[in-house]
Design a protein around this motif. Structure first.
Motif, PDB file in Angstrom:
ATOM      1  N   LYS A 186       0.831  -1.201   0.000  1.00 22.01           N
ATOM      2  CA  LYS A 186       0.000   0.000   0.000  1.00 22.01           C
ATOM      3  C   LYS A 186       0.870   1.259   0.000  1.00 22.01           C
ATOM      4  O   LYS A 186       0.588   2.234  -0.717  1.00 22.01           O
ATOM      5  CB  LYS A 186      -0.929  -0.009   1.213  1.00 22.01           C
ATOM      6  CG  LYS A 186      -2.022  -1.066   1.142  1.00 22.01           C
ATOM      7  CD  LYS A 186      -2.843  -1.083   2.425  1.00 22.01           C
ATOM      8  CE  LYS A 186      -3.887  -2.203   2.397  1.00 22.01           C
ATOM      9  NZ  LYS A 186      -4.634  -2.284   3.682  1.00 22.01           N
ATOM     10  N   SER A 204      -0.175  -1.196  -9.993  1.00 16.61           N
ATOM     11  CA  SER A 204      -1.412  -1.703  -9.384  1.00 16.61           C
ATOM     12  C   SER A 204      -1.868  -2.979 -10.078  1.00 16.61           C
ATOM     13  O   SER A 204      -2.350  -3.922  -9.438  1.00 16.61           O
ATOM     14  CB  SER A 204      -2.520  -0.643  -9.454  1.00 16.61           C
ATOM     15  OG  SER A 204      -2.219   0.463  -8.637  1.00 16.61           O
ATOM     16  N   SER A 208      -2.149  -6.522  -8.050  1.00 14.14           N
ATOM     17  CA  SER A 208      -3.480  -7.080  -7.788  1.00 14.14           C
ATOM     18  C   SER A 208      -3.863  -8.224  -8.721  1.00 14.14           C
ATOM     19  O   SER A 208      -4.938  -8.812  -8.582  1.00 14.14           O
ATOM     20  CB  SER A 208      -4.548  -5.979  -7.893  1.00 14.14           C
ATOM     21  OG  SER A 208      -4.572  -5.413  -9.192  1.00 14.14           O
ATOM     22  N   ASP A 261     -10.335  -6.777  -9.753  1.00 20.48           N
ATOM     23  CA  ASP A 261     -11.028  -6.300  -8.549  1.00 20.48           C
ATOM     24  C   ASP A 261     -11.666  -4.933  -8.811  1.00 20.48           C
ATOM     25  O   ASP A 261     -11.303  -4.216  -9.748  1.00 20.48           O
ATOM     26  CB  ASP A 261     -10.058  -6.236  -7.365  1.00 20.48           C
ATOM     27  CG  ASP A 261      -9.003  -5.165  -7.537  1.00 20.48           C
ATOM     28  OD1 ASP A 261      -9.220  -4.043  -7.056  1.00 20.48           O
ATOM     29  OD2 ASP A 261      -7.958  -5.444  -8.169  1.00 20.48           O
ATOM     30  N   ASP A 262     -12.621  -4.572  -7.965  1.00 21.66           N
ATOM     31  CA  ASP A 262     -13.420  -3.356  -8.176  1.00 21.66           C
ATOM     32  C   ASP A 262     -12.560  -2.092  -8.160  1.00 21.66           C
ATOM     33  O   ASP A 262     -12.772  -1.179  -8.973  1.00 21.66           O
ATOM     34  CB  ASP A 262     -14.510  -3.253  -7.110  1.00 21.66           C
ATOM     35  CG  ASP A 262     -15.537  -4.373  -7.241  1.00 21.66           C
ATOM     36  OD1 ASP A 262     -15.615  -4.968  -8.336  1.00 21.66           O
ATOM     37  OD2 ASP A 262     -16.240  -4.654  -6.258  1.00 21.66           O
ATOM     38  N   LYS A 263     -11.579  -2.032  -7.236  1.00 21.11           N
ATOM     39  CA  LYS A 263     -10.749  -0.826  -7.132  1.00 21.11           C
ATOM     40  C   LYS A 263      -9.911  -0.629  -8.397  1.00 21.11           C
ATOM     41  O   LYS A 263      -9.838   0.473  -8.948  1.00 21.11           O
ATOM     42  CB  LYS A 263      -9.840  -0.909  -5.912  1.00 21.11           C
ATOM     43  CG  LYS A 263      -9.058   0.368  -5.633  1.00 21.11           C
ATOM     44  CD  LYS A 263      -8.284   0.248  -4.327  1.00 21.11           C
ATOM     45  CE  LYS A 263      -7.630   1.584  -3.953  1.00 21.11           C
ATOM     46  NZ  LYS A 263      -6.677   2.070  -4.944  1.00 21.11           N
ATOM     47  N   SER A 266     -12.037   0.525 -11.333  1.00 28.35           N
ATOM     48  CA  SER A 266     -12.333   1.963 -11.239  1.00 28.35           C
ATOM     49  C   SER A 266     -11.140   2.794 -11.675  1.00 28.35           C
ATOM     50  O   SER A 266     -11.277   3.782 -12.413  1.00 28.35           O
ATOM     51  CB  SER A 266     -12.731   2.308  -9.804  1.00 28.35           C
ATOM     52  OG  SER A 266     -12.951   3.689  -9.665  1.00 28.35           O
ATOM     53  N   GLU A 267      -9.945   2.388 -11.247  1.00 21.25           N
ATOM     54  CA  GLU A 267      -8.726   3.107 -11.621  1.00 21.25           C
ATOM     55  C   GLU A 267      -8.493   3.046 -13.130  1.00 21.25           C
ATOM     56  O   GLU A 267      -8.081   4.038 -13.762  1.00 21.25           O
ATOM     57  CB  GLU A 267      -7.512   2.516 -10.885  1.00 21.25           C
ATOM     58  CG  GLU A 267      -7.532   2.658  -9.372  1.00 21.25           C
ATOM     59  CD  GLU A 267      -7.320   4.084  -8.915  1.00 21.25           C
ATOM     60  OE1 GLU A 267      -7.027   4.955  -9.751  1.00 21.25           O
ATOM     61  OE2 GLU A 267      -7.451   4.340  -7.693  1.00 21.25           O
TER      62      GLU A 267
END
Length: 368
Positions: A186, A204, A208, A261-263, A266-267
């Motif tokens: 992170k 990212s 991920s 993944d959702d994050k 979105s990115e």
């Protein structure tokens, strides 16, 4: 009929019944090797005797067998067969390694005169200065196996039992600690975001999904299946023939899907600002070279000196370790990473962490 004096010349018959002549001839010692040759197919005793006398006057040191070839000639003959079964990038690496190492050492030698002792000495010295010496050895062994297959040799002088077990070259990095904890990844991604959006999105993706470095560089927007929450990995960038930059199938020629993944989804939606079909591209629209992410990584570490430093491939280790720590089925982690065996996933890509040790202690407390 006058008596024929050369008893080395023998008659024999073909299947058709036709009579032919042959001889065996000892020429002497060449180095430490006894030089003998056989010639056959002569139509008459006189023809065989003329060749025998000419060869008998030859010095063993100057002798070259019929159909004898150099190691480089054998390599050139073997290469087209090898190239049918490997990817273009692998072929380019093989050719480069051969020209850099084996060609200078063995290229001009005749293959039947290359000894096992000579090969053992060469690789013992090579192991002291070159980490990937074993790869070269197995190339050489395969080339000699080809010579046996086409009846140029009776045995393989590249004996595996004489290959040095380990290199004496100092390891370039400590791979046992080449990963981040959950808190560390992170922190790293926050630093990447402060550096540039492109580097943040790239790192990212690696963190991920567990993608390989060049698989992420080869992504196109139609590989991102937002509605199915997954990414299709169907290519990787690589260097091909004559150092050209190409795309090809991923490692092992295996296409695969990885979760989105959702994050990250979105990115990615926020990241797309042009009409290029590629996620990461140059001003000319070409795929980025592998050196670019390394430049980002070094710049981030230069700016944030307190960050733990790992390689880009270490993000793949991070992904596997954190999923394993979270209790995700190892077979699922194996499929996402695209590994052939579960052993590779568990033994190489997952690492023991302090958090994992504490989790184990908590579970033991529950048991006892």
């Amino acid at each position: 009929m006058p008596k024929r004096k050369n008893t080395a010349i023998k008659p024999y018959k073909l299947k058709s019944g036709k009579k032919k002549y042959m001889f065996k001839l000892y020429l002497g010692i060449k180095g430490t090797k006894k030089i003998e040759t056989t010639r056959r197919g002569f139509s008459s005793y006189e023809e065989a005797d003329a060749v025998y006398k000419k060869m008998a006057a030859q010095n063993a040191q100057d002798f070259i067998k019929e159909k004898q070839m150099t190691f480089d000639e054998l390599y050139q003959k073997w290469l087209p067969f090898y190239s049918r079964d490997v990817k273009e990038s692998t072929l380019w690496k093989t050719e480069t390694m051969y020209k850099t190492h084996l060609k200078d050492a063995f290229g001009n030698q005749y293959i039947d005169q290359i000894t096992t002792a000579e090969i053992a000495d060469y690789f013992l010295k090579l192991s002291a200065k070159y980490v990937n010496y074993k790869v070269l050895f197995w190339y050489m062994r395969r080339i000699f196996e080809y010579a046996i297959d086409i009846n140029l040799l009776n045995r393989n002088p590249a004996r595996a039992s004489l290959l040095p077990k380990k290199t004496t070259v100092k390891k370039r990095r400590d791979t046992a600690h080449n990963f981040y904890s959950a808190d560390e990844i992170k922190t790293f991604l926050t630093a990447a975001k402060n550096y540039s959006e492109r580097s943040y999105v790239y790192f990212s993706i690696l963190a991920s999904t567990g993608m390989r470095k060049c698989e992420a560089l080869a992504l196109e927007w139609n590989d991102i299946e937002f509605n199915k929450h997954r990414i299709f990995i169907q290519r990787t960038t690589a260097y091909g023939e004559n150092n050209t930059y190409i795309t090809q199938l991923p490692k092992g020629n295996k296409k695969r899907y990885v979760p989105l993944d959702d994050k990250l989804a979105s990115e990615l939606k926020h990241y797309r600002t042009d009409l290029s079909d590629k996620l990461f591209h140059t001003a000319n629209g070409d795929f980025l070279r592998p050196s670019k992410p390394d430049q980002w990584r070094k710049a981030i570490y230069a700016k944030e000196t307190d960050l733990k430093r790992i390689t880009i491939h270490g993000l793949r280790h991070t992904f596997a370790t954190l999923l394993n720590q979270a209790g995700v089925n190892p077979k699922d982690v194996q499929a996402i990473l695209g590994h052939t065996t579960i052993d590779l996933t568990l033994d190489v890509y997952t690492h023991s962490t302090a958090e994992g040790q504490e989790k184990a202690r908590a579970e033991i407390n529950k048991l006892f």
